[in-house]
Motif scaffolding. Structure first.
Motif, short mmCIF file in Angstrom:
data_model
loop_
_atom_site.label_atom_id
_atom_site.label_comp_id
_atom_site.label_asym_id
_atom_site.label_seq_id
_atom_site.Cartn_x
_atom_site.Cartn_y
_atom_site.Cartn_z
N LYS A 4 35.93 34.21 -0.66
CA LYS A 4 34.99 33.97 -1.86
C LYS A 4 35.16 32.62 -2.24
CE LYS A 4 33.55 35.68 -6.28
NZ LYS A 4 33.58 36.67 -7.11
N PHE A 5 34.45 31.46 -1.96
CA PHE A 5 34.29 30.48 -2.47
C PHE A 5 33.92 30.03 -3.83
CE2 PHE A 5 34.46 30.18 2.24
CZ PHE A 5 35.43 28.91 2.61
N GLY A 6 34.47 28.75 -4.40
CA GLY A 6 33.84 28.43 -5.47
C GLY A 6 34.05 26.74 -5.31
N PHE A 7 33.39 25.89 -6.53
CA PHE A 7 33.72 24.71 -6.63
C PHE A 7 34.30 24.65 -7.85
CE2 PHE A 7 29.70 24.52 -3.98
CZ PHE A 7 30.17 23.68 -2.95
N GLY A 75 40.79 24.88 -13.91
CA GLY A 75 39.98 25.06 -12.98
C GLY A 75 40.21 26.22 -11.88
N ILE A 76 41.35 25.95 -11.15
CA ILE A 76 41.65 26.87 -9.96
C ILE A 76 42.24 28.16 -10.74
CG2 ILE A 76 43.06 26.98 -8.09
CD1 ILE A 76 42.62 24.20 -7.41
N LEU A 77 43.15 28.02 -11.83
CA LEU A 77 43.50 29.29 -12.65
C LEU A 77 42.31 30.01 -12.88
CD1 LEU A 77 46.62 27.81 -14.54
CD2 LEU A 77 46.54 29.36 -12.48
N PHE A 84 38.15 34.17 -6.76
CA PHE A 84 37.97 33.33 -5.70
C PHE A 84 39.24 33.44 -4.77
CE2 PHE A 84 34.97 30.23 -8.28
CZ PHE A 84 34.18 31.42 -8.76
N THR A 85 38.98 33.14 -3.45
CA THR A 85 40.06 33.03 -2.47
C THR A 85 40.21 31.63 -2.17
OG1 THR A 85 38.52 33.37 -0.61
CG2 THR A 85 39.52 35.33 -1.79
N HIS A 86 39.23 30.79 -2.11
CA HIS A 86 39.16 29.59 -2.00
C HIS A 86 38.52 28.45 -3.01
CE1 HIS A 86 40.57 31.16 1.87
NE2 HIS A 86 40.89 30.27 2.21
N VAL A 87 38.72 27.40 -3.28
CA VAL A 87 38.26 26.58 -4.12
C VAL A 87 37.99 25.13 -3.45
CG1 VAL A 87 38.60 25.12 -6.22
CG2 VAL A 87 38.80 27.49 -6.41
N PHE A 88 36.77 24.42 -3.67
CA PHE A 88 36.44 23.52 -3.01
C PHE A 88 36.61 22.56 -4.33
CE2 PHE A 88 33.73 21.50 0.52
CZ PHE A 88 34.14 20.29 0.45
N GLN A 89 37.45 21.64 -4.40
CA GLN A 89 37.62 20.59 -5.35
C GLN A 89 37.02 19.20 -4.96
OE1 GLN A 89 41.63 19.19 -5.95
NE2 GLN A 89 40.82 17.19 -6.70
N VAL A 155 42.61 11.67 -1.82
CA VAL A 155 41.27 12.07 -1.85
C VAL A 155 41.14 13.29 -2.63
CG1 VAL A 155 39.11 12.22 -0.89
CG2 VAL A 155 40.78 10.61 -0.04
N GLY A 156 40.31 13.51 -3.85
CA GLY A 156 40.10 14.70 -4.63
C GLY A 156 38.92 15.52 -3.91
N PHE A 157 38.63 15.65 -2.53
CA PHE A 157 37.65 16.41 -1.86
C PHE A 157 38.29 16.99 -0.82
CE2 PHE A 157 34.32 16.56 1.38
CZ PHE A 157 33.18 16.80 0.16
#
Length: 249
Positions: A4-7, A75-77, A84-89, A155-157
């Motif tokens: 489950k992704f999120g930004f 944000g990730i907390l 979410f299982t994965h976060v796209f920063q 790199v914050g990507f």
């Protein structure tokens, strides 16, 4: 387990750019968490409006500015709380090439236990001092990890698996909460045997862009971070060497 992704977007002084970033991300259909990192009233209003006008966007507000690392962590907390299982920063100033998002998502789906980390491809406006500085900084990354898996740690990507990120955050007594955060969290995840996959992403520096990098203080903070990581590497050497020998190629 289904991913489950999120930004997650940390925002400080880039409120005016946030609406366009959110609009660009909406086509992927994932929730978007914007973190207001103690902005002034003008930026707070711009951030709030961008989130309200966005689809499936969530706002996290930090009362005081804590730095990029503090904002990303908040944000990730929140992402963990939402399941979410994965976060796209990614950053809020639009400097990253968002056309690479599908490639990073593909790599994360293929390697769900790994961090997918951007390494920079600079445009012609990139300050040479920053380019050369990164080359020096990345030499230290290779030293404290005894590996070249991490091509660039600033790199914050990147895509994080949420569970090891939160676990590492909670187990670390002190971590740089400002510009050294991207470096330190990546090294500590690597020490915890979380694989890191590096993937190129173009970085642009708009001539009229607002930079939050404080030349003296942030360089000093990054130097302090590398010193702590080097000292922290010494007692971990047996584990780091074992992981290096057993890591899949």
């Amino acid at each position: 387990m289904e991913q489950k992704f999120g930004f997650v977007i940390p925002v400080y002084r880039h409120g005016a750019a946030l609406a366009d970033v959110i609009k660009e991300l909406e086509k992927y259909g994932f929730p978007i968490i914007a973190v207001d990192d103690g902005n002034d009233e003008e930026n707070k209003e711009l951030i709030k409006k961008a989130v309200e006008n966005g689809r499936n966007a969530v706002l996290v507000v930090r009362e005081k500015n804590g730095g990029k690392g503090a904002a990303v962590s908040s944000g990730i907390l929140k992402a963990a709380e939402l399941g979410f299982t994965h976060v796209f920063q990614l950053d809020s100033d639009g400097q990253h090439d968002t056309t690479k998002i599908p490639r990073f998502l593909e790599l994360s789906r293929e390697n769900p236990d790994s961090v997918i980390c951007g390494c920079p491809e600079y445009d012609e406006n990139a300050p040479q001092s920053r380019v050369k500085g990164r080359e020096f900084a990345n030499m230290w990354i290779h030293i404290v990890t005894l590996s070249r898996s991490i091509k660039d740690a600033m790199v914050g990507f990147r895509v994080y698996p949420v569970a090891p990120f939160v676990r590492t955050l909670k187990r670390t007594l002190y971590i740089n909460k400002r510009m050294g955060f991207d470096i330190e969290i990546l090294v500590r995840l690597f020490w915890a045997n979380v694989p890191v996959i590096s993937e190129p992403v173009k970085i642009s520096y708009p001539k009229d862009g607002v930079s939050n990098f404080r030349m003296f203080w942030d360089n000093a903070g990054i130097s302090e971070t590398y010193t702590r990581l080097f000292l922290g590497m010494i007692p971990r050497l047996p584990i780091i060497l074992f992981n290096a020998l057993t890591r899949k190629k």
